[in-house]
Enzyme design. Sequence first.
Site, PDB file in Angstrom:
ATOM      1  N   GLY A  53      10.288  -3.905  -6.706  1.00 51.19           N
ATOM      2  CA  GLY A  53      10.204  -3.628  -5.276  1.00 51.19           C
ATOM      3  C   GLY A  53       8.978  -4.296  -4.683  1.00 51.19           C
ATOM      4  O   GLY A  53       7.978  -4.498  -5.382  1.00 51.19           O
ATOM      5  N   GLN A  58       2.479  -5.944   1.314  1.00 51.43           N
ATOM      6  CA  GLN A  58       1.970  -6.430   0.037  1.00 51.43           C
ATOM      7  C   GLN A  58       1.858  -7.947  -0.018  1.00 51.43           C
ATOM      8  O   GLN A  58       1.272  -8.493  -0.955  1.00 51.43           O
ATOM      9  CB  GLN A  58       2.865  -5.965  -1.112  1.00 51.43           C
ATOM     10  CG  GLN A  58       2.833  -4.466  -1.337  1.00 51.43           C
ATOM     11  CD  GLN A  58       3.713  -4.083  -2.495  1.00 51.43           C
ATOM     12  OE1 GLN A  58       4.895  -3.858  -2.323  1.00 51.43           O
ATOM     13  NE2 GLN A  58       3.159  -4.021  -3.693  1.00 51.43           N
ATOM     14  N   CYS A  98       2.632  -0.717  -9.475  1.00 55.31           N
ATOM     15  CA  CYS A  98       2.701  -1.387  -8.180  1.00 55.31           C
ATOM     16  C   CYS A  98       2.171  -2.800  -8.340  1.00 55.31           C
ATOM     17  O   CYS A  98       1.130  -2.994  -8.980  1.00 55.31           O
ATOM     18  CB  CYS A  98       1.849  -0.599  -7.173  1.00 55.31           C
ATOM     19  SG  CYS A  98       1.822  -1.332  -5.526  1.00 55.31           S
ATOM     20  N   LEU A  99       2.869  -3.773  -7.760  1.00 55.89           N
ATOM     21  CA  LEU A  99       2.409  -5.167  -7.891  1.00 55.89           C
ATOM     22  C   LEU A  99       1.049  -5.373  -7.219  1.00 55.89           C
ATOM     23  O   LEU A  99       0.362  -6.339  -7.518  1.00 55.89           O
ATOM     24  CB  LEU A  99       3.457  -6.125  -7.306  1.00 55.89           C
ATOM     25  CG  LEU A  99       4.792  -6.169  -8.070  1.00 55.89           C
ATOM     26  CD1 LEU A  99       5.760  -7.117  -7.371  1.00 55.89           C
ATOM     27  CD2 LEU A  99       4.595  -6.578  -9.524  1.00 55.89           C
ATOM     28  N   HIS A 140       8.563   4.711  -2.659  1.00 60.99           N
ATOM     29  CA  HIS A 140       7.316   3.992  -2.962  1.00 60.99           C
ATOM     30  C   HIS A 140       7.127   2.840  -1.980  1.00 60.99           C
ATOM     31  O   HIS A 140       6.040   2.674  -1.404  1.00 60.99           O
ATOM     32  CB  HIS A 140       7.374   3.482  -4.418  1.00 60.99           C
ATOM     33  CG  HIS A 140       6.234   2.603  -4.832  1.00 60.99           C
ATOM     34  ND1 HIS A 140       5.390   2.927  -5.873  1.00 60.99           N
ATOM     35  CD2 HIS A 140       5.782   1.407  -4.351  1.00 60.99           C
ATOM     36  CE1 HIS A 140       4.477   1.962  -6.007  1.00 60.99           C
ATOM     37  NE2 HIS A 140       4.697   1.019  -5.099  1.00 60.99           N
ATOM     38  N   GLU A 141       8.185   2.051  -1.770  1.00 61.37           N
ATOM     39  CA  GLU A 141       8.064   0.889  -0.876  1.00 61.37           C
ATOM     40  C   GLU A 141       7.901   1.332   0.579  1.00 61.37           C
ATOM     41  O   GLU A 141       7.155   0.707   1.344  1.00 61.37           O
ATOM     42  CB  GLU A 141       9.272  -0.039  -1.024  1.00 61.37           C
ATOM     43  CG  GLU A 141       9.468  -0.637  -2.409  1.00 61.37           C
ATOM     44  CD  GLU A 141       8.221  -1.272  -2.994  1.00 61.37           C
ATOM     45  OE1 GLU A 141       7.390  -1.807  -2.235  1.00 61.37           O
ATOM     46  OE2 GLU A 141       8.064  -1.203  -4.226  1.00 61.37           O
ATOM     47  N   HIS A 144       4.424   2.048   1.498  1.00 59.64           N
ATOM     48  CA  HIS A 144       3.626   0.848   1.817  1.00 59.64           C
ATOM     49  C   HIS A 144       3.662   0.546   3.321  1.00 59.64           C
ATOM     50  O   HIS A 144       2.699   0.018   3.871  1.00 59.64           O
ATOM     51  CB  HIS A 144       4.153  -0.375   1.069  1.00 59.64           C
ATOM     52  CG  HIS A 144       3.662  -0.495  -0.345  1.00 59.64           C
ATOM     53  ND1 HIS A 144       2.327  -0.635  -0.671  1.00 59.64           N
ATOM     54  CD2 HIS A 144       4.328  -0.505  -1.521  1.00 59.64           C
ATOM     55  CE1 HIS A 144       2.197  -0.736  -1.986  1.00 59.64           C
ATOM     56  NE2 HIS A 144       3.399  -0.656  -2.533  1.00 59.64           N
TER      57      HIS A 144
HETATM   58 ZN    ZN Z   1       3.719  -0.741  -4.532  1.00 59.97          ZN
END
Ligand code: ZN
Length: 176
Positions: A53, A58, A98-99, A140-141, A144
């Site tokens: 995701g 991000q 998380c990236l 989660h996304e 963000h």
């Molecule tokens: Zn994340």
Amino acid sequence: MDLKKIDPASLAIRHYPDPVLRQVARPVDEVGSAVRNIAERMIELMVQADGIGLAAPQVGLPLRLLVFSLSGKAEDVHVLINPELCHPQGSSEMEEGCLSLPGIRAKVRRAAVCTVWALDLEGNRFVMDTVDLAATVVQHEMDHLDGVLFIDRLKTVSRMACRRGLKQLEREYVGR
Ligand code: ZN
């Protein structure tokens, strides 16, 4: 922000503590080729990074746009524009990463089931019911998009366990 002036090739994954990760993203007001190009680049970056995701903040864009693929493959990707969460139900705890927070993983409690409304890349409204991993990824996304990171949702003990990793990321962060 004029999306047409953004060069998708210049987009890259931003790491904590980049301040863009803390902004509340604004809605996409026109679903056109500029948004499609940005989404394509986000999919590419997510797949390259072995993620499942990725949300636009991000990659430095405070826009209500996210992509996810439970298999991590481009052919299974979903693109959600201006998503809205409805009917969160139940509770489940899953380990998340998380990236934007490389090296950090922790268990997060979220709704086990939720419905999401969004626009697709053609600007059509659709609804998606999500459960388990899909529900976790979507929540989660979507966090963000409101400047919230999964580390904000940890209990004190888990947060303490992540502290060293966060300090390391703070030292590595050079800004852009
Ligand atoms: Zn994340």
